[in-house]
Design a protein around this motif. Structure first.
Motif, PDB file in Angstrom:
ATOM      1  N   THR A 144     -14.632 -32.089  33.553  1.00 50.59           N
ATOM      2  CA  THR A 144     -15.832 -32.628  33.640  1.00 50.59           C
ATOM      3  C   THR A 144     -16.996 -31.485  33.019  1.00 50.59           C
ATOM      4  O   THR A 144     -16.744 -30.197  32.834  1.00 50.59           O
ATOM      5  CB  THR A 144     -16.198 -32.974  35.169  1.00 50.59           C
ATOM      6  N   GLU A 145     -18.376 -31.767  33.554  1.00 50.37           N
ATOM      7  CA  GLU A 145     -19.366 -30.853  33.061  1.00 50.37           C
ATOM      8  C   GLU A 145     -19.054 -29.390  34.255  1.00 50.37           C
ATOM      9  O   GLU A 145     -19.785 -28.400  33.986  1.00 50.37           O
ATOM     10  CB  GLU A 145     -20.822 -31.574  33.312  1.00 50.37           C
ATOM     11  N   LYS A 146     -18.864 -29.656  35.377  1.00 50.15           N
ATOM     12  CA  LYS A 146     -18.703 -28.883  36.504  1.00 50.15           C
ATOM     13  C   LYS A 146     -17.255 -28.392  36.637  1.00 50.15           C
ATOM     14  O   LYS A 146     -17.286 -27.172  37.143  1.00 50.15           O
ATOM     15  CB  LYS A 146     -18.967 -29.649  37.531  1.00 50.15           C
ATOM     16  N   PHE A 147     -16.250 -28.783  36.369  1.00 51.49           N
ATOM     17  CA  PHE A 147     -14.826 -28.695  36.593  1.00 51.49           C
ATOM     18  C   PHE A 147     -13.917 -28.621  35.304  1.00 51.49           C
ATOM     19  O   PHE A 147     -14.183 -29.533  34.311  1.00 51.49           O
ATOM     20  CB  PHE A 147     -14.344 -29.525  37.716  1.00 51.49           C
ATOM     21  N   TYR A 148     -13.019 -27.703  35.479  1.00 55.69           N
ATOM     22  CA  TYR A 148     -11.849 -27.672  34.337  1.00 55.69           C
ATOM     23  C   TYR A 148     -10.898 -28.736  34.958  1.00 55.69           C
ATOM     24  O   TYR A 148     -10.727 -28.993  36.105  1.00 55.69           O
ATOM     25  CB  TYR A 148     -11.046 -26.611  34.157  1.00 55.69           C
ATOM     26  N   GLY A 149     -10.374 -29.699  33.840  1.00 54.63           N
ATOM     27  CA  GLY A 149      -9.238 -30.716  34.243  1.00 54.63           C
ATOM     28  C   GLY A 149      -8.153 -29.863  34.878  1.00 54.63           C
ATOM     29  O   GLY A 149      -7.845 -28.818  34.756  1.00 54.63           O
ATOM     30  N   VAL A 150      -7.228 -30.617  35.511  1.00 53.71           N
ATOM     31  CA  VAL A 150      -6.146 -29.927  35.941  1.00 53.71           C
ATOM     32  C   VAL A 150      -4.908 -31.243  35.848  1.00 53.71           C
ATOM     33  O   VAL A 150      -5.364 -32.367  35.858  1.00 53.71           O
ATOM     34  CB  VAL A 150      -5.989 -29.619  37.304  1.00 53.71           C
ATOM     35  N   GLY A 151      -3.626 -30.756  35.806  1.00 54.14           N
ATOM     36  CA  GLY A 151      -2.576 -31.549  35.754  1.00 54.14           C
ATOM     37  C   GLY A 151      -1.480 -31.260  36.948  1.00 54.14           C
ATOM     38  O   GLY A 151      -1.138 -30.034  37.194  1.00 54.14           O
ATOM     39  N   LEU A 152      -1.001 -32.277  37.604  1.00 56.71           N
ATOM     40  CA  LEU A 152       0.308 -31.884  38.305  1.00 56.71           C
ATOM     41  C   LEU A 152       1.285 -33.058  38.581  1.00 56.71           C
ATOM     42  O   LEU A 152       1.154 -33.879  38.472  1.00 56.71           O
ATOM     43  CB  LEU A 152      -0.302 -31.963  40.077  1.00 56.71           C
ATOM     44  N   ARG A 153       2.532 -32.355  38.184  1.00 59.31           N
ATOM     45  CA  ARG A 153       3.760 -33.297  38.178  1.00 59.31           C
ATOM     46  C   ARG A 153       4.350 -33.527  39.516  1.00 59.31           C
ATOM     47  O   ARG A 153       4.621 -32.495  40.124  1.00 59.31           O
ATOM     48  CB  ARG A 153       4.808 -32.852  37.058  1.00 59.31           C
ATOM     49  N   VAL A 154       4.588 -34.755  40.311  1.00 61.04           N
ATOM     50  CA  VAL A 154       4.915 -34.768  41.342  1.00 61.04           C
ATOM     51  C   VAL A 154       6.042 -36.031  41.525  1.00 61.04           C
ATOM     52  O   VAL A 154       6.073 -36.938  40.502  1.00 61.04           O
ATOM     53  CB  VAL A 154       3.759 -35.197  42.459  1.00 61.04           C
ATOM     54  N   ARG A 155       6.646 -36.042  42.452  1.00 62.60           N
ATOM     55  CA  ARG A 155       7.713 -36.956  42.627  1.00 62.60           C
ATOM     56  C   ARG A 155       7.109 -38.260  43.590  1.00 62.60           C
ATOM     57  O   ARG A 155       6.236 -37.973  44.514  1.00 62.60           O
ATOM     58  CB  ARG A 155       9.003 -36.624  43.625  1.00 62.60           C
ATOM     59  N   ALA A 156       7.266 -39.449  43.019  1.00 58.83           N
ATOM     60  CA  ALA A 156       7.253 -40.657  43.934  1.00 58.83           C
ATOM     61  C   ALA A 156       7.594 -40.481  45.408  1.00 58.83           C
ATOM     62  O   ALA A 156       8.884 -39.937  45.612  1.00 58.83           O
ATOM     63  CB  ALA A 156       7.642 -42.084  43.285  1.00 58.83           C
ATOM     64  N   GLY A 157       6.674 -40.677  46.299  1.00 52.19           N
ATOM     65  CA  GLY A 157       6.860 -40.535  47.666  1.00 52.19           C
ATOM     66  C   GLY A 157       6.177 -39.439  48.370  1.00 52.19           C
ATOM     67  O   GLY A 157       6.040 -39.408  49.476  1.00 52.19           O
ATOM     68  N   VAL A 158       5.540 -38.419  47.590  1.00 49.83           N
ATOM     69  CA  VAL A 158       4.790 -37.209  48.199  1.00 49.83           C
ATOM     70  C   VAL A 158       3.438 -37.630  48.785  1.00 49.83           C
ATOM     71  O   VAL A 158       2.814 -38.545  47.991  1.00 49.83           O
ATOM     72  CB  VAL A 158       4.469 -36.178  46.979  1.00 49.83           C
ATOM     73  N   THR A 159       3.032 -37.161  49.794  1.00 52.44           N
ATOM     74  CA  THR A 159       2.082 -37.623  50.480  1.00 52.44           C
ATOM     75  C   THR A 159       1.071 -36.475  50.716  1.00 52.44           C
ATOM     76  O   THR A 159      -0.092 -36.526  51.279  1.00 52.44           O
ATOM     77  CB  THR A 159       2.475 -38.238  51.825  1.00 52.44           C
TER      78      THR A 159
END
Length: 596
Positions: free
Chosen positions: A212-227
């Motif tokens: 976005t104009e204010k933030f860098y993007g980010v990615g995260l790989r997670v397992r279904a069920g994570v809360t």
């Protein structure tokens, strides 16, 4: 009354009643009147019940609507957290977790809460009944969810941020056959920065936030069920890093090239050893890294941790450089079991003292060369040849003086089969659970193999590369089970414990004055030896703006907690899962005394 008279002659019995027993007739009249009164009362009660049944749903609907409206802010995923056995506590983190509600369903047609409020039709009720009957069906796919929040590097929750979730396979591969969820799902974070994706099939998902104009993007790989999936975005801003560079005697070191590894900027040190460079924090909330290079000194890479989570416009970082020793060339040849050359194999050379790591690839004749290697006593050389050969790592050896030759003879690879059962540390089966099987001896030439357990936790994989194997997740949390040895042609059965459960760990980080410590890195580690298999897990989180952190999906047992925050001493402690809310006090890095 004579029962024999009734049995022998019913007509005579009734004549006797009529002419001789008027009292009996009176009694019968009383009984008849009672019966008529009873019938009239029953009709009146039925009418009342009918009106009551017609009134109750309307009243219940009004009350339910008022209740749902009043509790909308406190509902969200609170019910899902409760089903996951989350302990009840107060504070910004739990408020943010328990107060989140899905903004839209995967199809985007209506919100999940609106869908929940719609009255069920007869067909839906029948479907629900059928679903209930199928709960014990081992082949039925589990419906899971992923919930979490988007925060900046200071730990502030960010509402109105677009989050995507996509089912994925191993890194570099797309996940096929993920049920109906093959396209990206989209959510906008709610007023508390929260998001929920549901229902999801079992497996791993890539969560992402675009720039976005204010933030860098980010990615995260997670397992279904994570809360407690936390997407930490880095604020886009420039920070000036400055300091002085000296040699081993404390003298100023001129002409040291200072380079920002996250960008294209570079700046040399002046005659006083002073330098100054402007950097940008890199994506995913990581600190920028500076490289310091000089022809006569060992290169250094320093991470500027103070930039993350701080509003400072300038950071000071002083560096001491170490001179290099004599340099020589290391060369060699890589061949197969019968002496044939192995081309295009990755060869690496490393040493901890002096700190050194180099890599190259063999040419068509299987030859390799490292031109400038500092003389040292404890080097290791390794070869990653691909799936046809076993990976090679040498014993420690000395380099120099003079040129050093190091030839490598590889062993042929083979295949076997692996079966077993995935369990948690308490011995319960992990059903419908997917991890990835990797060969530690193939040198990266073998793609990871998916291993999926059935309803009883059992799995079986054919055509597995022989050698040392490990099972691991490629998402958060990082789960691993290593040390599995498989010989060529062997069919081996193993029982593999993985750290996955329903327990939680909550905590708050404070300084010695009781003020919250935001943006601290918190890591949670677990390990266990099960026969010849070494299992471990690694989870990470960051404290929010009021110092809270959360870990979910823990098993029973003890975990090693490490806390790192700029300006504070690193803290390492052991806590049990399911504990009460933790209060952890960090000491300033300038304070006298060790960690507590």
């Amino acid at each position: 009354m004579d029962r024999g008279l009734l049995n022998r002659n019913p007509g005579r019995f009734w004549r006797t009643i009529r002419y001789r027993h008027r009292l009996v007739l009176g009694a019968m009249a009383v009984l008849l009147g009672t019966g008529l009164y009873y019938l009239a009362f029953e009709q009146t009660r039925d009418d009342f019940q009918h009106e009551r049944d017609a009134t109750i749903p309307a009243v219940a609907g009004i009350v339910g609507a008022e209740r749902d409206y009043a509790s909308a802010e406190d509902a969200g995923i609170a019910d899902r957290q409760a089903r996951s056995l989350a302990p009840d506590r107060t504070g910004p983190v739990l408020d943010s977790l328990h107060g989140r509600a899905p903004v839209s369903d995967p199809a985007g047609d209506r919100s999940q809460s609106e869908a929940d409020d719609q009255p069920a039709t007869a067909d839906e009720d029948a479907s629900a009944d059928q679903d209930g009957k199928d709960d014990d069906d081992p082949g039925k796919a589990l419906e899971l969810s992923i919930s979490g929040a988007v925060l900046d590097d200071r730990g502030s929750l960010l509402p109105g941020i677009r989050v995507e979730a996509r089912a994925v396979g191993p890194p570099g591969q797309s996940r096929k056959g993920a049920g109906p969820l093959t396209d990206a799902l989209t959510q906008m974070t709610d007023g508390l920065g929260g998001f929920v994706f549901e229902p999801l099939a079992e497996g791993e998902y890539q969560l992402s936030v675009e720039d976005t104009e204010k933030f860098y993007g980010v990615g995260l790989r997670v397992r279904a069920g994570v809360t407690n999936a936390e997407l930490r975005v880095q604020r886009i801003r420039e920070v000036r890093v400055h300091g002085q560079i000296i040699d081993e005697t404390g003298g100023a070191l001129e002409s040291v090239r200072v380079r920002d590894l996250g960008g294209s900027r570079a700046s040399p040190s002046d005659v006083d050893g002073a330098y100054e460079i402007t950097v940008e924090p890199v994506k995913a909330g990581q600190a920028p890294v500076l490289e310091f290079g000089h022809p006569r000194y060992r290169s250094q890479r320093r991470r500027v941790e103070a930039v993350v989570g701080s509003d400072a416009d300038a950071v000071r970082l002083d560096v001491e450089m170490e001179p290099t020793g004599e340099e020589v060339a290391v060369l060699g040849h890589v061949s197969g079991p019968r002496g044939s050359s192995v081309p295009d194999a990755e060869v690496w050379l490393s040493s901890a003292a002096p700190r050194n790591y180099q890599s190259t690839r063999t040419n068509e004749g299987g030859e390799f060369e490292f031109e400038r290697v500092e003389v040292g006593e404890a080097y290791r050389l390794g070869v990653n040849p691909g799936p046809d050969y076993m990976k090679y790592v040498s014993e420690p050896f000395a380099v120099g003086p003079g040129n050093t030759a190091h030839d490598v003879r590889l062993e042929a690879g083979g295949y076997g089969s692996l079966s077993g059962r995935l369990i948690n540390p308490e011995g319960r089966a992990l059903s419908q659970f997917t991890v990835w099987l990797r060969s530690e001896d193939s040198g990266g030439g073998q793609a990871p193999i998916p291993v999926a357990s059935d309803a009883a936790g059992n799995f079986q994989v054919e055509q597995v590369p022989a050698g040392t194997l490990r099972l691991e997740s490629t998402s958060q949390p990082r789960l691993q089970a290593g040390g599995i040895e498989l010989k060529p042609g062997e069919a081996r059965h193993v029982e593999v414990p993985l750290d996955w459960g329903e327990r939680w760990m909550f905590g708050q980080l404070l300084d010695i004055d009781g003020q919250p410590v935001a943006g601290a890195k918190v890591t949670l580690q677990w390990s266990r030896q099960h026969h010849d298999i070494s299992s471990s897990s690694h989870r990470r989180a960051a404290s929010d703006f009021e110092g809270f952190f959360t870990f979910s999906n823990l098993s029973a047992g003890d975990y090693r907690v490490t806390v790192q925050a700029p300006g504070f001493q690193t803290l390492r402690r052991t806590y049990g899962s399911g504990s009460e809310e933790l209060k952890i006090v960090l000491r300033s890095s300038t304070a006298v005394g060790g960690n507590q």
